[in-house]
Write an enzyme that holds these catalytic residues in place. Structure first.
Site, short mmCIF file in Angstrom:
data_model
loop_
_atom_site.label_atom_id
_atom_site.label_comp_id
_atom_site.label_asym_id
_atom_site.label_seq_id
_atom_site.Cartn_x
_atom_site.Cartn_y
_atom_site.Cartn_z
N ASP A 85 0.82 -1.21 0.00
CA ASP A 85 0.00 0.00 0.00
C ASP A 85 0.86 1.26 0.00
O ASP A 85 1.75 1.42 0.83
CB ASP A 85 -0.91 -0.02 1.24
CG ASP A 85 -1.93 1.10 1.24
OD1 ASP A 85 -2.56 1.31 0.18
OD2 ASP A 85 -2.10 1.74 2.29
N GLY A 184 -5.90 8.50 8.09
CA GLY A 184 -5.91 8.71 9.53
C GLY A 184 -7.28 9.16 10.00
O GLY A 184 -8.31 8.96 9.33
#
Length: 286
Positions: A85, A184
């Protein structure tokens, strides 16, 4: 027992066709990964792990990450995919492929379109020779840039016409879109640009991906699946779930420190979280 890992493309092609999505769950240890894999097996869904540089370093390198995923694959009866990723350079992606990854992401989205195309196409050429699926990204997903105004934020999102060109000229298998999610935790109310996604979906036929799934409103996630999103990455929510479980269990009266006492509740909570997300993202086929 270990078992081979699988490329990602065919599973996401099926997901787009049947309008469901796979969660891409962050992997950083065998135990936590296995807890989620058992839920995938329950629903007969492919187990998709995403892993970035930080998690790979935590696990001691690429070969250890591959070994953990292969061991999990040997203990379940569903396909297991290990996806690199947000890798940003050609050399690191080649190393991941050589170590046994069957799915990779080249994130050159910080570069101008022409350079993004060039860098991504170079990875596609190497990966496809090895039978590895490739995800590319167009647009920029906010992380530390969460102070942006709406107009600035939208200017960083994926342009539908550029997306069509990007897919055609790079040969990627999967496209990561930028439609208002963040990496996040959100520091402001999310504004997921579904209308932008609709336009991208009309021009791009390959599977589409949403990054920044942690904290994204679930109604928007479900809506996005209907417009071509086939993979939604989840990392922060997993780490938060584990952190809260480990903290909570230590406050119980009579708690004794053993590996099982400390970490088993976190595995159980991960399984509950994963089951909820899988039911949401794959509700059209479950």
């Amino acid at each position: 027992m270990t078992k081979d890992l699988m490329p990602l493309t065919e599973y996401l092609v099926d997901a787009r066709k049947r309008k469901y999505a796979l969660g891409g769950y962050c992997l950083w240890s065998y135990a936590y990964g296995m807890a989620i894999a058992e839920v995938s097996q329950k629903f007969n869904l492919p187990m998709l792990y995403i892993i970035g540089d930080a998690e790979i370093k935590f696990m001691g390198g690429l070969s250890n990450a591959v070994a953990a995923a292969k061991t999990i694959a040997g203990n379940v009866d569903v396909p297991v995919i290990l996806h690199a990723d947000h890798f940003r350079d050609y050399e690191s992606i080649c190393r991941a492929i050589d170590a046994g990854f069957k799915s990779v992401m080249i994130d050159a989205s910080a570069y101008p379109l022409e350079e993004n195309i060039e860098r991504t196409a170079k990875v596609v050429e190497y990966a496809h020779k090895a039978g590895v699926s490739v995800e590319g990204e167009l647009g920029r997903i906010a992380g530390n840039e969460q102070h942006l105004s709406l107009s600035e934020e939208e200017s960083m999102q994926t342009d539908p016409d550029e997306a069509a060109r990007f897919v055609k000229e790079t040969g990627i298998d999967i496209l990561a879109t930028c439609i208002g999610t963040v990496h996040g935790a959100y520091r402001f109310p999310p504004k997921i640009n579904i209308s932008r996604l609709q336009k991208i979906s009309e021009k791009v036929s390959i599977p589409l991906v949403m990054h920044g799934g942690s904290g994204t409103p679930e109604d928007k996630m479900a809506e996005a699946v209907n417009y071509g999103i086939t993979k939604i990455n989840i990392a922060t929510d997993l780490v938060t779930t584990v952190g809260k479980a480990i903290s909570k269990v230590q406050l119980q009266d009579g708690f004794n420190y053993t590996v099982a006492n400390l970490y088993a509740p976190a595995c159980a909570d991960l399984a509950v979280y994963a089951e909820h997300k899988m039911r949401l993202l794959a509700k059209n086929i479950l």
